[in-house]
Design a protein around this motif. Structure first.
Motif, short mmCIF file in Angstrom:
data_model
loop_
_atom_site.label_atom_id
_atom_site.label_comp_id
_atom_site.label_asym_id
_atom_site.label_seq_id
_atom_site.Cartn_x
_atom_site.Cartn_y
_atom_site.Cartn_z
N TYR A 153 -2.77 46.16 75.51
CA TYR A 153 -2.69 46.17 73.90
C TYR A 153 -3.59 46.76 73.05
CZ TYR A 153 -2.63 43.47 69.60
OH TYR A 153 -2.47 43.09 68.26
N LEU A 154 -4.59 47.26 73.62
CA LEU A 154 -5.47 48.23 72.59
C LEU A 154 -5.00 49.47 72.79
CD1 LEU A 154 -9.14 47.03 73.88
CD2 LEU A 154 -7.96 46.77 71.57
N THR A 179 3.61 38.03 78.83
CA THR A 179 4.28 36.91 77.96
C THR A 179 3.76 36.74 76.61
OG1 THR A 179 2.62 35.16 78.53
CG2 THR A 179 4.78 35.49 80.08
N PRO A 180 4.76 36.45 75.70
CA PRO A 180 4.09 36.12 74.19
C PRO A 180 2.66 35.29 74.26
CG PRO A 180 6.33 35.81 74.14
CD PRO A 180 5.92 35.81 75.66
N GLU A 181 2.77 34.24 75.18
CA GLU A 181 1.28 33.34 75.33
C GLU A 181 0.18 34.23 75.62
OE1 GLU A 181 5.14 31.21 75.32
OE2 GLU A 181 4.52 32.72 76.75
N SER A 182 0.39 35.01 76.61
CA SER A 182 -0.70 35.92 77.13
C SER A 182 -1.20 36.71 75.77
CB SER A 182 -0.14 36.78 78.21
OG SER A 182 -0.13 35.85 79.51
N LEU A 183 -0.21 37.41 75.32
CA LEU A 183 -0.79 38.46 74.08
C LEU A 183 -1.14 37.46 72.89
CD1 LEU A 183 -0.42 40.97 72.39
CD2 LEU A 183 1.92 40.31 71.53
N SER A 184 -1.08 36.01 72.89
CA SER A 184 -1.73 35.44 71.77
C SER A 184 -3.25 35.26 72.25
CB SER A 184 -1.03 34.19 71.56
OG SER A 184 0.29 34.35 71.07
N ARG A 185 -3.39 35.06 73.53
CA ARG A 185 -4.59 34.93 73.86
C ARG A 185 -5.57 36.14 73.80
NH1 ARG A 185 -1.88 31.64 77.95
NH2 ARG A 185 -1.66 33.48 79.49
N ASP A 189 -8.85 36.34 71.64
CA ASP A 189 -10.08 37.06 72.63
C ASP A 189 -10.63 38.22 71.74
OD1 ASP A 189 -9.90 34.83 74.39
OD2 ASP A 189 -9.16 36.22 76.00
N LEU A 190 -9.86 39.23 71.15
CA LEU A 190 -10.22 40.12 70.62
C LEU A 190 -10.90 39.77 69.22
CD1 LEU A 190 -7.43 42.76 71.58
CD2 LEU A 190 -9.78 43.08 72.24
N ALA A 191 -10.16 38.97 68.58
CA ALA A 191 -10.76 38.48 67.31
C ALA A 191 -12.14 37.83 67.54
CB ALA A 191 -9.78 37.51 66.80
N LYS A 193 -14.38 38.54 69.82
CA LYS A 193 -15.23 39.47 70.13
C LYS A 193 -15.78 40.25 68.70
CE LYS A 193 -13.77 40.65 74.81
NZ LYS A 193 -12.98 41.66 75.72
N HIS A 194 -14.51 40.56 68.13
CA HIS A 194 -15.10 41.39 66.93
C HIS A 194 -15.86 40.40 66.07
CE1 HIS A 194 -14.40 44.20 63.56
NE2 HIS A 194 -13.97 43.15 62.73
N PHE A 195 -15.57 39.45 65.96
CA PHE A 195 -16.26 38.28 64.99
C PHE A 195 -17.78 38.13 65.37
CE2 PHE A 195 -17.87 33.82 63.84
CZ PHE A 195 -17.88 33.91 62.63
N LYS A 196 -17.86 38.05 66.83
CA LYS A 196 -19.22 38.12 67.38
C LYS A 196 -20.01 39.22 67.37
CE LYS A 196 -17.85 34.43 70.64
NZ LYS A 196 -17.61 33.92 71.95
N ALA A 197 -19.34 40.52 67.20
CA ALA A 197 -20.02 41.77 67.21
C ALA A 197 -20.85 42.00 66.13
CB ALA A 197 -19.01 42.87 67.44
#
Length: 197
Positions: A153-154, A179-185, A189-191, A193-197
């Motif tokens: 994705y990155l 799957t679309p469900e995996s992409l949602s996860r 997760d990236l959101a 990580k970004h929020f915690k950074a």
């Protein structure tokens, strides 16, 4: 900027070309506008042309036995797209269609060879484009075989920075081989990580 001016500007970033030379090599190029969701090429078709997108968005994909679309490539503005079997007069294996209303230049198969008569460096440009296409596909295969969903994705965001808001999530998931469900996860997760950074 007109469609031909966009193509001239694209070429001018790659090679040295005068206005007179561009006029000499643009006579066989056609402009066509396609409506959204227009299927331009289907499996089994013969179409010895390639497309240079100046406005809109196209994709190349296959459909498997279960009816699932497997997207090979997106082509936003200033990208090339073609089906290589069909380009060399063999039946196509893939579909090409439009995701948005699209304007594209239709480039005939012998364009670069003919253009090189007037602009010799068009040979080098064509070779560089072919090499870049091979490198793109090699990296894409390697990512599908060995990278995590997050890494894929990155890489997608890096390659297509403006597409996450232009295409539905299921298409991105199809391109990534998840799957679309995996992409949602992955996105969640990236959101986080970004929020915690």
């Amino acid at each position: 900027m007109s469609t031909f001016d966009q193509f001239k500007a694209y070429l001018s970033k790659k090679i040295t070309i005068t206005d007179e030379q561009f006029d000499l090599i643009s006579g066989d190029i056609k402009i066509k506008t396609f409506e959204k969701n227009k299927v331009i090429l289907s499996p089994g078709d013969l179409n010895a042309k390639t497309f240079f997108v100046t406005e809109g968005l196209m994709r190349c994909y296959s459909i498997d036995a279960k009816g699932k679309a497997n997207i090979i490539q997106f082509a936003p503005e200033l990208w090339w797209i073609s089906e290589r079997n069909s380009f060399f007069n063999a039946p196509s294996d893939f579909y090409i269609d439009t995701i948005e209303p699209t304007t594209a230049l239709i480039i005939p198969r012998n364009y670069f060879n003919d253009a090189a008569v007037h602009v010799p460096c068009m040979h080098d440009l064509n070779n560089n484009m072919l090499n870049n296409s091979i490198r793109f596909m090699q990296k894409r295969i390697n990512m599908l075989l060995s990278a995590t969903a997050e890494e894929r994705y990155l890489d997608f965001i890096k390659l297509y920075p403006n597409l996450t808001l232009r295409v539905p999530q299921w298409m991105i998931a199809s391109y990534l081989g998840i799957t679309p469900e995996s992409l949602s996860r992955v996105r969640k997760d990236l959101a986080n990580k970004h929020f915690k950074a």
